[in-house]
Design a protein around this motif. Structure first.
Motif, PDB file in Angstrom:
ATOM      1  N   LEU A  99       9.764   4.826  -1.000  1.00  0.00           N
ATOM      2  CA  LEU A  99       9.664   3.562  -1.722  1.00  0.00           C
ATOM      3  C   LEU A  99      10.984   3.310  -2.429  1.00  0.00           C
ATOM      4  CD1 LEU A  99       7.644   1.321  -2.716  1.00  0.00           C
ATOM      5  CD2 LEU A  99       7.225   2.779  -4.691  1.00  0.00           C
ATOM      6  N   SER A 100      11.396   2.056  -2.422  1.00  0.00           N
ATOM      7  CA  SER A 100      12.655   1.703  -3.048  1.00  0.00           C
ATOM      8  C   SER A 100      12.398   0.557  -4.015  1.00  0.00           C
ATOM      9  CB  SER A 100      13.617   1.259  -1.936  1.00  0.00           C
ATOM     10  OG  SER A 100      14.913   1.411  -2.360  1.00  0.00           O
ATOM     11  N   VAL A 101      12.716   0.786  -5.305  1.00  0.00           N
ATOM     12  CA  VAL A 101      12.434  -0.231  -6.323  1.00  0.00           C
ATOM     13  C   VAL A 101      13.752  -0.648  -6.971  1.00  0.00           C
ATOM     14  CG1 VAL A 101      11.199  -0.724  -8.468  1.00  0.00           C
ATOM     15  CG2 VAL A 101      10.171   0.794  -6.760  1.00  0.00           C
ATOM     16  N   ASN A 102      14.044  -1.950  -6.895  1.00  0.00           N
ATOM     17  CA  ASN A 102      15.301  -2.427  -7.471  1.00  0.00           C
ATOM     18  C   ASN A 102      15.117  -2.972  -8.879  1.00  0.00           C
ATOM     19  OD1 ASN A 102      16.931  -1.968  -5.115  1.00  0.00           O
ATOM     20  ND2 ASN A 102      15.828  -3.694  -4.177  1.00  0.00           N
ATOM     21  N   LYS A 103      16.245  -3.139  -9.549  1.00  0.00           N
ATOM     22  CA  LYS A 103      16.223  -3.705 -10.898  1.00  0.00           C
ATOM     23  C   LYS A 103      15.521  -5.056 -10.897  1.00  0.00           C
ATOM     24  CE  LYS A 103      20.272  -1.595 -12.963  1.00  0.00           C
ATOM     25  NZ  LYS A 103      21.620  -1.785 -13.491  1.00  0.00           N
ATOM     26  N   GLY A 104      14.748  -5.301 -11.921  1.00  0.00           N
ATOM     27  CA  GLY A 104      14.101  -6.596 -12.074  1.00  0.00           C
ATOM     28  C   GLY A 104      12.826  -6.766 -11.266  1.00  0.00           C
ATOM     29  N   GLU A 105      12.455  -5.720 -10.489  1.00  0.00           N
ATOM     30  CA  GLU A 105      11.282  -5.870  -9.619  1.00  0.00           C
ATOM     31  C   GLU A 105      10.025  -5.245 -10.215  1.00  0.00           C
ATOM     32  OE1 GLU A 105      13.692  -5.775  -5.349  1.00  0.00           O
ATOM     33  OE2 GLU A 105      12.422  -4.081  -5.897  1.00  0.00           O
ATOM     34  N   VAL A 106       8.877  -5.816  -9.816  1.00  0.00           N
ATOM     35  CA  VAL A 106       7.596  -5.188 -10.123  1.00  0.00           C
ATOM     36  C   VAL A 106       6.909  -4.873  -8.802  1.00  0.00           C
ATOM     37  CG1 VAL A 106       5.315  -5.504 -11.136  1.00  0.00           C
ATOM     38  CG2 VAL A 106       7.330  -6.360 -12.337  1.00  0.00           C
ATOM     39  N   HIS A 107       6.569  -3.598  -8.619  1.00  0.00           N
ATOM     40  CA  HIS A 107       5.876  -3.172  -7.414  1.00  0.00           C
ATOM     41  C   HIS A 107       4.461  -2.739  -7.766  1.00  0.00           C
ATOM     42  CE1 HIS A 107       9.402  -2.555  -4.545  1.00  0.00           C
ATOM     43  NE2 HIS A 107       9.936  -3.037  -5.651  1.00  0.00           N
ATOM     44  N   ASP A 167       6.143  -8.351  -7.321  1.00  0.00           N
ATOM     45  CA  ASP A 167       6.998  -8.899  -6.262  1.00  0.00           C
ATOM     46  C   ASP A 167       6.622  -8.296  -4.921  1.00  0.00           C
ATOM     47  OD1 ASP A 167       8.816 -10.359  -8.101  1.00  0.00           O
ATOM     48  OD2 ASP A 167       9.232  -8.325  -8.823  1.00  0.00           O
ATOM     49  N   PHE A 168       6.174  -7.021  -4.966  1.00  0.00           N
ATOM     50  CA  PHE A 168       5.809  -6.326  -3.736  1.00  0.00           C
ATOM     51  C   PHE A 168       4.505  -5.570  -3.932  1.00  0.00           C
ATOM     52  CE2 PHE A 168      10.401  -6.624  -3.944  1.00  0.00           C
ATOM     53  CZ  PHE A 168      10.715  -7.209  -2.719  1.00  0.00           C
ATOM     54  N   ILE A 173       0.919   2.699   4.050  1.00  0.00           N
ATOM     55  CA  ILE A 173       0.602   2.210   5.396  1.00  0.00           C
ATOM     56  C   ILE A 173       0.983   0.749   5.587  1.00  0.00           C
ATOM     57  CG2 ILE A 173      -1.232   3.881   5.922  1.00  0.00           C
ATOM     58  CD1 ILE A 173      -3.226   1.599   5.108  1.00  0.00           C
ATOM     59  N   LYS A 174       1.137   0.040   4.485  1.00  0.00           N
ATOM     60  CA  LYS A 174       1.516  -1.353   4.642  1.00  0.00           C
ATOM     61  C   LYS A 174       2.187  -1.866   3.375  1.00  0.00           C
ATOM     62  CE  LYS A 174      -0.140  -5.665   6.573  1.00  0.00           C
ATOM     63  NZ  LYS A 174      -1.243  -6.441   7.119  1.00  0.00           N
ATOM     64  N   SER A 175       3.210  -2.680   3.515  1.00  0.00           N
ATOM     65  CA  SER A 175       3.874  -3.298   2.366  1.00  0.00           C
ATOM     66  C   SER A 175       3.931  -4.802   2.598  1.00  0.00           C
ATOM     67  CB  SER A 175       5.294  -2.754   2.202  1.00  0.00           C
ATOM     68  OG  SER A 175       5.252  -1.370   1.924  1.00  0.00           O
ATOM     69  N   GLY A 176       3.928  -5.551   1.503  1.00  0.00           N
ATOM     70  CA  GLY A 176       3.994  -7.009   1.627  1.00  0.00           C
ATOM     71  C   GLY A 176       4.172  -7.648   0.274  1.00  0.00           C
ATOM     72  N   GLY A 177       3.906  -8.928   0.200  1.00  0.00           N
ATOM     73  CA  GLY A 177       3.994  -9.654  -1.071  1.00  0.00           C
ATOM     74  C   GLY A 177       2.656  -9.663  -1.767  1.00  0.00           C
ATOM     75  N   PRO A 178       2.514 -10.459  -2.835  1.00  0.00           N
ATOM     76  CA  PRO A 178       1.268 -10.503  -3.606  1.00  0.00           C
ATOM     77  C   PRO A 178       0.046 -10.853  -2.747  1.00  0.00           C
ATOM     78  CG  PRO A 178       3.001 -11.799  -4.682  1.00  0.00           C
ATOM     79  CD  PRO A 178       3.549 -11.363  -3.365  1.00  0.00           C
ATOM     80  N   GLU A 179       0.271 -11.534  -1.658  1.00  0.00           N
ATOM     81  CA  GLU A 179      -0.865 -11.924  -0.808  1.00  0.00           C
ATOM     82  C   GLU A 179      -1.582 -10.713  -0.212  1.00  0.00           C
ATOM     83  OE1 GLU A 179       2.328 -12.352  -0.027  1.00  0.00           O
ATOM     84  OE2 GLU A 179       2.522 -11.175   1.812  1.00  0.00           O
ATOM     85  N   LEU A 180      -0.859  -9.597  -0.113  1.00  0.00           N
ATOM     86  CA  LEU A 180      -1.480  -8.392   0.431  1.00  0.00           C
ATOM     87  C   LEU A 180      -2.620  -7.902  -0.480  1.00  0.00           C
ATOM     88  CD1 LEU A 180      -1.417  -6.291   2.707  1.00  0.00           C
ATOM     89  CD2 LEU A 180       0.371  -5.074   1.464  1.00  0.00           C
ATOM     90  N   ALA A 181      -2.418  -8.069  -1.772  1.00  0.00           N
ATOM     91  CA  ALA A 181      -3.456  -7.673  -2.731  1.00  0.00           C
ATOM     92  C   ALA A 181      -4.701  -8.526  -2.562  1.00  0.00           C
ATOM     93  CB  ALA A 181      -2.924  -7.799  -4.154  1.00  0.00           C
ATOM     94  N   LEU A 182      -4.496  -9.796  -2.282  1.00  0.00           N
ATOM     95  CA  LEU A 182      -5.634 -10.701  -2.083  1.00  0.00           C
ATOM     96  C   LEU A 182      -6.411 -10.314  -0.831  1.00  0.00           C
ATOM     97  CD1 LEU A 182      -3.835 -14.026  -3.060  1.00  0.00           C
ATOM     98  CD2 LEU A 182      -5.557 -12.785  -4.395  1.00  0.00           C
ATOM     99  N   GLU A 183      -5.671  -9.860   0.157  1.00  0.00           N
ATOM    100  CA  GLU A 183      -6.307  -9.425   1.398  1.00  0.00           C
ATOM    101  C   GLU A 183      -7.209  -8.213   1.128  1.00  0.00           C
ATOM    102  OE1 GLU A 183      -3.383  -8.976   4.545  1.00  0.00           O
ATOM    103  OE2 GLU A 183      -4.869  -7.868   5.746  1.00  0.00           O
ATOM    104  N   VAL A 184      -6.713  -7.299   0.292  1.00  0.00           N
ATOM    105  CA  VAL A 184      -7.514  -6.125  -0.077  1.00  0.00           C
ATOM    106  C   VAL A 184      -8.780  -6.578  -0.792  1.00  0.00           C
ATOM    107  CG1 VAL A 184      -7.626  -4.100  -1.582  1.00  0.00           C
ATOM    108  CG2 VAL A 184      -5.570  -4.533  -0.227  1.00  0.00           C
ATOM    109  N   GLU A 185      -8.598  -7.526  -1.715  1.00  0.00           N
ATOM    110  CA  GLU A 185      -9.716  -8.033  -2.489  1.00  0.00           C
ATOM    111  C   GLU A 185     -10.797  -8.604  -1.554  1.00  0.00           C
ATOM    112  OE1 GLU A 185     -10.194  -7.809  -5.589  1.00  0.00           O
ATOM    113  OE2 GLU A 185     -11.468  -9.450  -6.282  1.00  0.00           O
ATOM    114  N   LYS A 186     -10.331  -9.297  -0.525  1.00  0.00           N
ATOM    115  CA  LYS A 186     -11.249  -9.979   0.377  1.00  0.00           C
ATOM    116  C   LYS A 186     -11.914  -9.014   1.368  1.00  0.00           C
ATOM    117  CE  LYS A 186     -10.905 -13.841   3.386  1.00  0.00           C
ATOM    118  NZ  LYS A 186      -9.867 -14.648   4.059  1.00  0.00           N
ATOM    119  N   ASN A 187     -11.123  -8.182   1.977  1.00  0.00           N
ATOM    120  CA  ASN A 187     -11.636  -7.365   3.076  1.00  0.00           C
ATOM    121  C   ASN A 187     -11.829  -5.890   2.756  1.00  0.00           C
ATOM    122  OD1 ASN A 187     -11.445  -9.717   4.604  1.00  0.00           O
ATOM    123  ND2 ASN A 187      -9.319  -9.259   5.197  1.00  0.00           N
TER     124      ASN A 187
END
Lengths: 483, 250
Positions: B24-32, B216-217, B227-241
């Motif tokens: 995992l790589s986290v840059n300045k200013g980011e929230v993962h 942000d990620f 197993i998978k990385s993405g944007g905030p929409e990935l969290a919504l997918e988890v919530e749904k499925n």
């Protein structure tokens, strides 16, 4: 050979981490080695004592000869050879001191090393201090100021000369000469100590303090303190102790007697840091002390607070006899035992008067291979109707080779009285340590913080300056015990 | 350069593989955000990063601002600027909140070569930050986490984060035990600290925290690997499925 030298230095450094372990080069005047009737007479003569006191000493000596050493405490040590001890040692050429300027400069330096410069103390702290060096009291500061209020604060040897009636009336009245083996020994050979008398209605305006120091090799210290507080009076008394680092064991068998009249209060605080011996248990002080407060008066109060970090062996049970109706006894204790130290300490609360109340808060901390025992007695006698006791004993273990033991004795003879006893044993948990480390504290800071938190209820009973010193002391005593 | 870099982290507990090559790589200013089902290795990952005893890497490396953490003890990592907000903050009986905060802050300042704050300056600063987290003076006088409610504990964690100003903060299940109001206070506190020089890693089981702390990620952790990385929409997918769909697809 640089590396070897480095190793040697390191070992020396570790071995001498007891920072009070220095010896002061003073010429001392000693009694011949050993104990006999002649030695008792020698001491009494040195002190120019009246006949009644010599008779009292000799009586105590005879009692002592017929007594056996107590063996019920959870401590182990080789039999003491009482003939291999010097019972009197005084810095030589002690003139009559008119002012502090006349105190031997070497002695003053010692006290500076101990962190208590007498002169500064006098000005800054507002603490009146009596210094007992080996067997004699060296200087008592602030006496005039106290005398204005009618308070007597002086070496007990002086009180014998100047206030014989008070001494004669109260000495041995709380702890009789035959009370126990070490008290009997002390009664026979005590050399000096402090005497305090606070007259009716006087609240002593400053903390009174004694600093005890054992310096001479093979010498025992047998000091005797007597504090009498009349009706409606109050005094807070502090006691600190250190000793040089020596390979042989030294005996400290003190007696402290407190007498509290109607509505009076005595607060007695001790920070005890006698040399504890080295990591393997070589050397160190045997601290066999008898302390007892007599709450003679109605609504009188005696409060013991002790922080015990030093000594190879501690055998000590500051107690309260609650004779006056509604009198109050308190005991707050922190006992730290690390490495090979052994501590068997606690209190006795003897409820005799009606509606008497006692509180016992004991915090035992064990680390290394140390054994730490709380031993306490709560006795509610037949007439002590409506009396109450609350006891809380908490033990904290650091590491897995030490031990904590709690031995309460409860004798209840009155149905209307209430006795409560709570006890806990805990360890510094890995979770607690990790939490502190994660906030950037190192292991020693973390341990010190957690341990001081554990002791907080007791620490808050200590006068401010003393509490700070005690906190540091606990940190130092436990250095290297975690991680 | 990344502020936090996890390279191929492997870790075993009691001979069981828990982390199996996390990168995992986290840059300045980011929230993962790292999400995952129970037992996926989320808490192990946070303990491993913080340097808890027994959570040493079998293989791989972690770098904080380019410096390897592997040889550092937990306290050194903390002083270097790594902060972990605990899922279960630990009780320290008798240790006052204010003194604890001061010891922590001064340890960090000393490390940074800054002067230790004197008592008054410190109390002033602490009170200012505390009021933002609705932490009352009275709470700072109490022993750390002793008798605190779930919400109080988490607020105190974020207050410590605000005082220590870490480079990287890891929030381990910070939403657990919080009601809606407390969740808002805690999230606001975290958001207030987002800036261009630090980074935050939020570890959570549920999506709801991410409504408040918007990442942000998002990364999905399962069986000790991402197993998978993405944007905030990935969290919504988890919530749904749920997690199972994603895990099966991987």
């Amino acid at each position: 050979m640089v590396a070897t030298q480095e190793t040697i230095d390191k070992v020396k450094e570790v071995a001498s981490s007891y920072k009070y372990g220095f010896v002061t080069e003073l010429e001392a005047e000693k009694a011949p080695l050993g104990l006999s009737e002649d030695i008792v007479k020698f001491i009494s003569k040195k002190k120019k004592e009246p006949q009644w006191l010599l008779d009292w000493r000799l009586k105590a000596y005879k009692k002592w000869l017929a007594m056996d050493e107590p063996n019920w405490a959870m401590v182990n040590f080789p039999k003491i050879d009482f003939q291999d001890i010097y019972y009197y040692s005084a810095p030589k050429a002690k003139p009559k001191l008119n002012s502090l300027d006349e105190v031997d400069p070497e002695l003053l330096k010692t006290y500076e090393k101990l962190g208590i410069p007498i002169k500064e103390q006098e000005v800054l702290a507002g603490v009146a201090v009596d210094y007992v060096f080996d067997s004699v009291s060296v200087a008592t500061t602030f006496r005039e100021k106290l005398a204005d209020k009618g308070i007597i604060f002086c070496p007990i040897s002086e009180a014998v000369q100047n206030h014989p009636d008070l001494v004669k009336k109260y000495i041995g009245s709380v702890i009789p000469i035959s009370d126990n083996y070490y008290a009997a020994l002390n009664s026979a050979v005590f050399t000096d100590g402090s005497f305090v008398y606070v007259p009716k209605g006087v609240k002593c305006p400053m903390e009174l303090s004694t600093y005890f120091r054992i310096n001479e090799q093979n010498s025992g210290q047998f000091e005797r303190t007597l504090i009498i507080v009349e009706d409606n009076a109050y005094v807070s008394y502090l006691e600190g102790c250190t000793a040089p680092q020596r390979d042989e064991n030294q005996l400290h068998a003190a007696v402290v007697e407190l007498v509290a009249m109607d509505d009076s209060e005595i607060k007695y605080s001790t920070v005890q840091n006698w040399y504890p011996g080295d990591k393997d248990g070589k050397g160190g002080i045997y601290n066999f002390v008898t302390k007892r407060g007599n709450c003679l008066g109605k609504r009188s109060k005696v409060s013991w607070t002790q922080v015990e970090t030093g000594s190879a062996i501690t055998w000590k049970y500051p107690s309260c006899v609650l004779r006056g109706d509604e009198s109050v006894g308190e005991f707050y204790s922190v006992a730290v035992a690390n490495n090979a130290q052994q501590a068997d300490t606690g209190t006795k609360m003897i409820h005799i008067g009606k509606n008497t109340k006692s509180t016992i808060i004991s915090k035992g901390i064990s680390a290394g291979k140390a054994q730490n025992t709380y031993r306490g007695q709560v006795q509610i006698q037949k007439n002590a109707k409506g009396s109450r006791n609350f006891t809380q004993c908490d033990s904290l273990l650091i590491g897995d080779q030490c031990g904590a033991h709690t031995v309460p004795y409860i004798n209840q003879h009155t149905p209307s009285a209430r006795v409560e006893h709570e006890a806990t044993t805990s360890k510094i948990s890995e979770d607690q340590l990790f939490y502190c480390l994660q906030r950037g504290l190192n292991t020693e800071q973390a341990t010190s913080l957690i341990v001081n938190g554990f002791c907080k209820e007791v620490m808050k009973e200590l006068p401010m300056e003393f509490a700070v010193e005690a906190q540091k002391l606990i940190g130092i005593s436990l250095e290297g015990s975690v991680g | 350069m990344s502020l936090l870099e996890i390279k191929n982290a492997h870790l075993k507990l009691d001979d069981k593989n828990i982390l199996n090559g996390v990168s995992l790589s986290v840059n300045k200013g980011e929230v993962h955000a790292i999400m995952g089902p129970n037992g996926s290795g989320k808490s192990t990952l946070s303990y491993m990063l913080a340097g808890r005893d027994g959570y040493e890497l079998e293989e791989g490396e972690i770098l904080l601002d380019g410096i390897s953490l592997s040889e550092m003890e937990a306290d050194e990592r903390a002083r270097s600027g790594l902060f972990l907000a605990f899922q279960y903050p630990v009780e320290l009986p008798g240790v006052g909140g204010m003194s604890f905060l001061r010891e922590a802050v001064n340890s960090r300042r000393k490390f940074l070569g800054e002067e230790e704050l004197d008592h008054l300056a410190f109390v002033k600063e602490a009170r200012k930050e505390a009021s933002k987290m609705y932490v009352k003076d009275e709470m700072l006088k109490r022993a750390v986490n002793v008798g605190f409610s779930g919400g109080e504990k988490k607020r105190f964690e974020i207050l410590q984060m605000a005082m220590l100003k870490p480079k990287v903060s890891i929030l381990d299940e910070t939403d657990s035990g919080l009601d809606v109001d407390a969740l808002k206070i805690v999230s606001d506190g975290v958001n207030a600290q987002r800036n261009n020089d630090n980074a935050i890693v939020v570890i959570t089981h549920y999506q709801r925290l991410l409504d408040h702390i918007v990442p942000d990620f998002v990364h999905i952790l399962s069986d000790g690997v991402i197993i998978k990385s993405g944007g905030p929409e990935l969290a919504l997918e988890v919530e749904k499925n749920g997690y199972s769909g994603l895990i099966n697809a991987a």
